[in-house]
Design a protein around this motif. Structure first.
Motif, PDB file in Angstrom:
ATOM      1  N   LYS A  67      -0.179  -2.806  -2.675  1.00 59.09           N
ATOM      2  CA  LYS A  67      -1.451  -3.006  -3.366  1.00 59.09           C
ATOM      3  C   LYS A  67      -2.657  -2.671  -2.490  1.00 59.09           C
ATOM      4  CE  LYS A  67      -0.523  -7.272  -4.689  1.00 59.09           C
ATOM      5  NZ  LYS A  67      -0.714  -8.581  -5.365  1.00 59.09           N
ATOM      6  N   SER A  68      -2.559  -2.944  -1.179  1.00 56.65           N
ATOM      7  CA  SER A  68      -3.725  -2.774  -0.309  1.00 56.65           C
ATOM      8  C   SER A  68      -3.863  -1.355   0.249  1.00 56.65           C
ATOM      9  CB  SER A  68      -3.667  -3.777   0.850  1.00 56.65           C
ATOM     10  OG  SER A  68      -2.566  -3.490   1.705  1.00 56.65           O
ATOM     11  N   GLN A  69      -2.724  -0.618   0.391  1.00 60.61           N
ATOM     12  CA  GLN A  69      -2.784   0.692   1.033  1.00 60.61           C
ATOM     13  C   GLN A  69      -2.084   1.813   0.260  1.00 60.61           C
ATOM     14  OE1 GLN A  69      -1.572   0.838   5.172  1.00 60.61           O
ATOM     15  NE2 GLN A  69      -2.230  -1.269   5.540  1.00 60.61           N
ATOM     16  N   LEU A  70      -0.832   1.576  -0.087  1.00 64.53           N
ATOM     17  CA  LEU A  70       0.028   2.690  -0.480  1.00 64.53           C
ATOM     18  C   LEU A  70      -0.253   3.223  -1.881  1.00 64.53           C
ATOM     19  CD1 LEU A  70       3.340   1.424   1.143  1.00 64.53           C
ATOM     20  CD2 LEU A  70       1.835   3.237   1.961  1.00 64.53           C
ATOM     21  N   LEU A  71      -0.478   2.345  -2.831  1.00 60.25           N
ATOM     22  CA  LEU A  71      -0.682   2.827  -4.196  1.00 60.25           C
ATOM     23  C   LEU A  71      -1.935   3.693  -4.311  1.00 60.25           C
ATOM     24  CD1 LEU A  71       0.362  -0.299  -6.313  1.00 60.25           C
ATOM     25  CD2 LEU A  71       1.633   1.840  -5.978  1.00 60.25           C
ATOM     26  N   ALA A  72      -2.927   3.417  -3.466  1.00 57.39           N
ATOM     27  CA  ALA A  72      -4.162   4.218  -3.516  1.00 57.39           C
ATOM     28  C   ALA A  72      -3.891   5.683  -3.211  1.00 57.39           C
ATOM     29  CB  ALA A  72      -5.175   3.651  -2.524  1.00 57.39           C
ATOM     30  N   LYS A  73      -2.841   5.963  -2.433  1.00 58.67           N
ATOM     31  CA  LYS A  73      -2.516   7.351  -2.089  1.00 58.67           C
ATOM     32  C   LYS A  73      -2.066   8.158  -3.303  1.00 58.67           C
ATOM     33  CE  LYS A  73      -1.070   6.276   2.652  1.00 58.67           C
ATOM     34  NZ  LYS A  73       0.015   6.406   3.661  1.00 58.67           N
ATOM     35  N   PHE A  74      -1.623   7.449  -4.342  1.00 61.28           N
ATOM     36  CA  PHE A  74      -1.060   8.132  -5.512  1.00 61.28           C
ATOM     37  C   PHE A  74      -1.985   8.061  -6.725  1.00 61.28           C
ATOM     38  CE2 PHE A  74       2.469   6.619  -2.863  1.00 61.28           C
ATOM     39  CZ  PHE A  74       3.114   7.818  -2.611  1.00 61.28           C
ATOM     40  N   ARG A  75      -3.182   7.548  -6.550  1.00 56.97           N
ATOM     41  CA  ARG A  75      -4.122   7.451  -7.669  1.00 56.97           C
ATOM     42  C   ARG A  75      -4.417   8.837  -8.238  1.00 56.97           C
ATOM     43  NH1 ARG A  75      -9.023   3.224  -7.380  1.00 56.97           N
ATOM     44  NH2 ARG A  75      -9.253   4.233  -9.403  1.00 56.97           N
ATOM     45  N   GLY A  76      -4.479   8.918  -9.543  1.00 59.17           N
ATOM     46  CA  GLY A  76      -4.776  10.179 -10.203  1.00 59.17           C
ATOM     47  C   GLY A  76      -3.576  11.090 -10.354  1.00 59.17           C
ATOM     48  N   LYS A  77      -2.401  10.625  -9.971  1.00 59.66           N
ATOM     49  CA  LYS A  77      -1.187  11.450 -10.053  1.00 59.66           C
ATOM     50  C   LYS A  77      -0.864  11.745 -11.522  1.00 59.66           C
ATOM     51  CE  LYS A  77       3.260  11.506  -7.591  1.00 59.66           C
ATOM     52  NZ  LYS A  77       4.188  12.065  -8.562  1.00 59.66           N
ATOM     53  N   ASN A  78      -0.775  13.028 -11.866  1.00 52.49           N
ATOM     54  CA  ASN A  78      -0.531  13.405 -13.261  1.00 52.49           C
ATOM     55  C   ASN A  78       0.940  13.362 -13.646  1.00 52.49           C
ATOM     56  OD1 ASN A  78      -3.236  13.868 -14.099  1.00 52.49           O
ATOM     57  ND2 ASN A  78      -3.248  15.769 -12.908  1.00 52.49           N
ATOM     58  N   SER A  79       1.810  13.453 -12.644  1.00 48.87           N
ATOM     59  CA  SER A  79       3.246  13.243 -12.904  1.00 48.87           C
ATOM     60  C   SER A  79       3.572  11.775 -12.610  1.00 48.87           C
ATOM     61  CB  SER A  79       4.076  14.170 -12.022  1.00 48.87           C
ATOM     62  OG  SER A  79       3.782  13.953 -10.650  1.00 48.87           O
ATOM     63  N   PRO A  80       4.704  11.269 -13.087  1.00 47.18           N
ATOM     64  CA  PRO A  80       5.005   9.845 -12.883  1.00 47.18           C
ATOM     65  C   PRO A  80       5.117   9.478 -11.401  1.00 47.18           C
ATOM     66  CG  PRO A  80       6.424  10.796 -14.576  1.00 47.18           C
ATOM     67  CD  PRO A  80       5.706  11.945 -13.932  1.00 47.18           C
ATOM     68  N   LEU A  81       4.560   8.316 -11.062  1.00 46.41           N
ATOM     69  CA  LEU A  81       4.805   7.709  -9.763  1.00 46.41           C
ATOM     70  C   LEU A  81       6.216   7.128  -9.817  1.00 46.41           C
ATOM     71  CD1 LEU A  81       3.970   6.550  -6.986  1.00 46.41           C
ATOM     72  CD2 LEU A  81       3.026   4.573  -8.225  1.00 46.41           C
ATOM     73  N   ARG A  82       7.120   7.619  -8.942  1.00 47.71           N
ATOM     74  CA  ARG A  82       8.526   7.222  -9.021  1.00 47.71           C
ATOM     75  C   ARG A  82       8.914   6.394  -7.790  1.00 47.71           C
ATOM     76  NH1 ARG A  82      12.893  10.484  -9.670  1.00 47.71           N
ATOM     77  NH2 ARG A  82      13.641   9.105 -11.320  1.00 47.71           N
ATOM     78  N   ILE A  83       9.498   5.233  -8.051  1.00 48.22           N
ATOM     79  CA  ILE A  83       9.874   4.287  -7.004  1.00 48.22           C
ATOM     80  C   ILE A  83      11.326   3.885  -7.216  1.00 48.22           C
ATOM     81  CG2 ILE A  83       9.358   2.061  -5.913  1.00 48.22           C
ATOM     82  CD1 ILE A  83       6.515   2.294  -7.053  1.00 48.22           C
ATOM     83  N   TRP A  84      12.095   3.910  -6.132  1.00 47.90           N
ATOM     84  CA  TRP A  84      13.517   3.551  -6.188  1.00 47.90           C
ATOM     85  C   TRP A  84      13.748   2.257  -5.419  1.00 47.90           C
ATOM     86  CZ3 TRP A  84      17.758   6.570  -3.019  1.00 47.90           C
ATOM     87  CH2 TRP A  84      19.020   5.986  -3.275  1.00 47.90           C
ATOM     88  N   SER A  85      14.382   1.297  -6.070  1.00 47.56           N
ATOM     89  CA  SER A  85      14.839   0.064  -5.435  1.00 47.56           C
ATOM     90  C   SER A  85      16.357   0.144  -5.312  1.00 47.56           C
ATOM     91  CB  SER A  85      14.428  -1.157  -6.271  1.00 47.56           C
ATOM     92  OG  SER A  85      15.049  -2.336  -5.792  1.00 47.56           O
ATOM     93  N   ALA A  86      16.840   0.420  -4.090  1.00 50.13           N
ATOM     94  CA  ALA A  86      18.275   0.617  -3.854  1.00 50.13           C
ATOM     95  C   ALA A  86      18.961  -0.725  -3.586  1.00 50.13           C
ATOM     96  CB  ALA A  86      18.488   1.547  -2.663  1.00 50.13           C
ATOM     97  N   ALA A  87      20.189  -0.866  -4.105  1.00 51.51           N
ATOM     98  CA  ALA A  87      20.952  -2.111  -3.953  1.00 51.51           C
ATOM     99  C   ALA A  87      20.105  -3.286  -4.439  1.00 51.51           C
ATOM    100  CB  ALA A  87      21.418  -2.304  -2.516  1.00 51.51           C
ATOM    101  N   CYS A  88      19.711  -3.225  -5.704  1.00 49.29           N
ATOM    102  CA  CYS A  88      18.702  -4.146  -6.243  1.00 49.29           C
ATOM    103  C   CYS A  88      19.268  -5.491  -6.666  1.00 49.29           C
ATOM    104  CB  CYS A  88      17.968  -3.489  -7.411  1.00 49.29           C
ATOM    105  SG  CYS A  88      18.994  -3.205  -8.875  1.00 49.29           S
ATOM    106  N   SER A  89      20.569  -5.696  -6.534  1.00 45.76           N
ATOM    107  CA  SER A  89      21.204  -6.975  -6.855  1.00 45.76           C
ATOM    108  C   SER A  89      20.809  -7.412  -8.273  1.00 45.76           C
ATOM    109  CB  SER A  89      20.832  -8.027  -5.802  1.00 45.76           C
ATOM    110  OG  SER A  89      21.587  -9.197  -5.970  1.00 45.76           O
ATOM    111  N   SER A  90      20.262  -8.623  -8.444  1.00 48.39           N
ATOM    112  CA  SER A  90      19.970  -9.132  -9.780  1.00 48.39           C
ATOM    113  C   SER A  90      18.571  -8.794 -10.280  1.00 48.39           C
ATOM    114  CB  SER A  90      20.199 -10.655  -9.825  1.00 48.39           C
ATOM    115  OG  SER A  90      19.637 -11.295  -8.700  1.00 48.39           O
ATOM    116  N   GLY A  91      17.877  -7.876  -9.597  1.00 50.30           N
ATOM    117  CA  GLY A  91      16.662  -7.292 -10.160  1.00 50.30           C
ATOM    118  C   GLY A  91      15.339  -7.819  -9.643  1.00 50.30           C
TER     119      GLY A  91
END
Length: 276
Positions: free
Chosen positions: A91-115
């Motif tokens: 919230k404080s740093q990383l998402l700002a780098k992707f602001r205005g992205k016209n394609s989907p912002l894609r995030i992978w949670s590996a070995a996510c257990s019960s979610g």
């Protein structure tokens, strides 16, 4: 030896089998863990002893038994917003780098257990969007993966009991993102669940079919693998990330000596890795 004990020879046989199937490495003295995880399966599959269960899973092609054994050995307790700093950094740093992205912002949670992790990511993004409406015109796609089919079914249900909800989730977030369900449990609202999809993935297999990601969370997972498997997994994660994509590992995990595909970024608190 009782039916619920496991001898040294059977233990070694099972250790080799588990590492081959999913990469997890058991220590020399983890018989107690195998006993506690596998004993409940004896009655379910009408097997008389752990020795027989080991022999059957190693030597037969019983898919149901294999999946149950892998589920039992790979299911780990998890928390909402674990370690907090990755979600604050989002919230404080990383998402700002992707602001205005016209394609989907894609995030992978590996070995996510019960979610809890992918849904914590989704809640963090929704909180960010409350202050930055329209930040991601291409939308957001969060993919949670796990080797356990049972865990993935729980993820998709998105329903959690009071004990699960007490681990890292504030009352404010419960009110904002959950709704009452049967038996006193709470269910995540559609605004959260609509951002997340789930699929089965063995981290030792190929990830190519999932496409490229902007951020990957692979936290508190590598500790269970051999150095060789860790190197392979990190290599494949690097290939699945966009240029300058971001990787979060667990607070106690390091890629030192395992991969040179990333630059480490130290924060206060915490750290993350950026693909070179």
């Amino acid at each position: 030896m009782s039916d619920r004990e496991i001898g040294s020879q059977d233990y070694q046989l099972f250790r080799d089998y588990l590492e081959k199937q999913c990469g997890i490495v058991l220590g020399d003295n983890k018989q107690y863990l195998v006993r506690s995880r596998l004993s409940p399966l004896l009655r379910k599959f009408s097997i008389d002893s752990l020795a027989q269960l080991v022999a059957k899973v190693v030597n037969s092609h019983d898919r149901g038994l294999r999946e149950a054994v892998i589920d039992a050995m790979t299911t780990n307790e998890t928390l909402w917003f674990r370690d907090s700093y990755p979600f604050e950094l989002l919230k404080s740093q990383l998402l700002a780098k992707f602001r205005g992205k016209n394609s989907p912002l894609r995030i992978w949670s590996a070995a996510c257990s019960s979610g809890q992790e992918p849904y914590s990511i989704a809640m963090s993004i929704l909180e960010y969007l409350q202050r930055n409406p329209g930040a991601f015109p291409g939308g957001v796609q969060i993919v949670g993966t796990d080797i356990s089919v049972d865990m993935l079914n729980r993820c998709k249900a998105a329903e959690y009991d009071n004990l699960s909800l007490s681990r890292g989730l504030s009352e404010e977030r419960k009110r904002q993102f959950f709704q009452p369900s049967d038996g006193g449990s709470l269910k995540l609202k559609p605004q959260v669940t609509s951002m997340v999809s789930f699929r089965p993935i063995n981290l030792l297999d190929s990830y190519a079919s999932m496409g490229k990601f902007d951020l990957v969370f692979c936290r508190n997972v590598l500790i269970y693998f051999s150095p060789k498997s860790k190197t392979k997994i990190l290599q494949q994660i690097a290939a699945s990330l966009q240029n300058e994509g971001v990787l979060f590992l667990g607070a106690s995990e390091s890629m030192s000596g395992l991969s040179d595909a990333f630059n480490m970024v130290r924060c206060s608190p915490g750290l993350y890795y950026v693909k070179k």
